[in-house]
Design a protein around this motif. Sequence first.
Motif, PDB file in Angstrom:
ATOM      1  N   UNK A 131      45.161  80.182  94.456  1.00  0.00           N
ATOM      2  CA  UNK A 131      43.957  80.087  93.646  1.00  0.00           C
ATOM      3  C   UNK A 131      44.063  78.909  92.658  1.00  0.00           C
ATOM      4  N   UNK A 132      42.990  78.127  92.575  1.00  0.00           N
ATOM      5  CA  UNK A 132      42.915  77.018  91.625  1.00  0.00           C
ATOM      6  C   UNK A 132      41.920  77.354  90.519  1.00  0.00           C
ATOM      7  N   UNK A 133      42.218  76.860  89.326  1.00  0.00           N
ATOM      8  CA  UNK A 133      41.313  77.016  88.192  1.00  0.00           C
ATOM      9  C   UNK A 133      41.092  75.652  87.556  1.00  0.00           C
ATOM     10  N   UNK A 134      39.898  75.450  87.012  1.00  0.00           N
ATOM     11  CA  UNK A 134      39.577  74.179  86.358  1.00  0.00           C
ATOM     12  C   UNK A 134      40.077  74.223  84.920  1.00  0.00           C
ATOM     13  N   UNK A 135      40.983  73.307  84.617  1.00  0.00           N
ATOM     14  CA  UNK A 135      41.588  73.244  83.282  1.00  0.00           C
ATOM     15  C   UNK A 135      41.562  71.791  82.811  1.00  0.00           C
ATOM     16  N   UNK A 136      40.702  71.501  81.856  1.00  0.00           N
ATOM     17  CA  UNK A 136      40.657  70.148  81.312  1.00  0.00           C
ATOM     18  C   UNK A 136      40.361  69.081  82.341  1.00  0.00           C
ATOM     19  N   UNK A 155      50.642  68.516 101.440  1.00  0.00           N
ATOM     20  CA  UNK A 155      49.763  67.726 102.303  1.00  0.00           C
ATOM     21  C   UNK A 155      48.444  68.442 102.588  1.00  0.00           C
ATOM     22  N   UNK A 156      48.532  69.752 102.811  1.00  0.00           N
ATOM     23  CA  UNK A 156      47.318  70.520 103.129  1.00  0.00           C
ATOM     24  C   UNK A 156      46.307  70.428 101.997  1.00  0.00           C
ATOM     25  N   UNK A 160      42.669  68.671 101.549  1.00  0.00           N
ATOM     26  CA  UNK A 160      41.523  69.545 101.272  1.00  0.00           C
ATOM     27  C   UNK A 160      40.801  69.130  99.995  1.00  0.00           C
ATOM     28  N   UNK A 161      41.550  68.697  98.976  1.00  0.00           N
ATOM     29  CA  UNK A 161      40.961  68.302  97.694  1.00  0.00           C
ATOM     30  C   UNK A 161      41.239  66.826  97.419  1.00  0.00           C
ATOM     31  N   UNK A 162      40.982  65.992  98.390  1.00  0.00           N
ATOM     32  CA  UNK A 162      41.361  64.579  98.307  1.00  0.00           C
ATOM     33  C   UNK A 162      40.647  63.826  97.190  1.00  0.00           C
ATOM     34  N   UNK A 163      39.485  64.309  96.751  1.00  0.00           N
ATOM     35  CA  UNK A 163      38.748  63.615  95.699  1.00  0.00           C
ATOM     36  C   UNK A 163      38.941  64.276  94.325  1.00  0.00           C
TER      37      UNK A 163
END
Length: 242
Positions: A131-136, A155-156, A160-163
């Motif tokens: 799980x990812x959360x937006x922090x700053x 790498x995965x 997946x979140x390359x930008x």
Amino acid sequence: MDYLYDGTFEGFLTCVFYHYKVEKASGIYCAKSYQQSLVNSCRTVETDVQKAGIVSDAINGKISREAYINAYYCFLSNISEKENMILDFLIFAFRYGRDTMNFFTHEKVLPVNKAYIKVSREEHRFLGILRFSEVGGILYSRFSPDNDILILLADHFADRYKFERFIIHDWKREKAVVYADGFWEIKENIIIGDVEYSDDEKTIQKLWKQYFTDLAIKERKNINLQFQFVPARYRKNMSEFK
């Protein structure tokens, strides 16, 4: 002779090089956890990327790519004495070459195969439940895997979140993958305490918890099956279980 290394895979392979080219190893151990004995002498081996590369090429070329991957995943496991398990496997494998992996139940091969399965299953599980959360302005994820699988996930999620910019923090081992602008690296000795979530992140987590609750069908609840898919030890870092 007991060979001591710095805990890296390259350091371990350097010890394997010394086993074949200098003096046979009675054992290979991480220097940080080694307890000296009166029976065997010891030698600290400095990691040599070139020597490690020679061993790596030999495993891939003389045995197989499968054998190399199995050995590497075993190295990432939390199994005690894994270094000597892999050493025994490699001694056997260099003798039988490309036929090695056909000896699936052999006492030198089976433990490494079991370790590979154990690590790869945990890798696959976290590809789905991390799980990812937006922090700053950064995506942050904290987890505590049983095995040292951080490098297997990099790498995965970089693809997946390359930008995005993100940090995947192995809280147990105090290290993290840091990704930005198409590149990632692993940082050691990373300690991150409580993080301050943005207002948007708090809202998303609240909605996600509500969705998780509303989606469930009470009459079909299967607690045992839930714990098989998501063991309790993983849940402390998942927002829907907090």
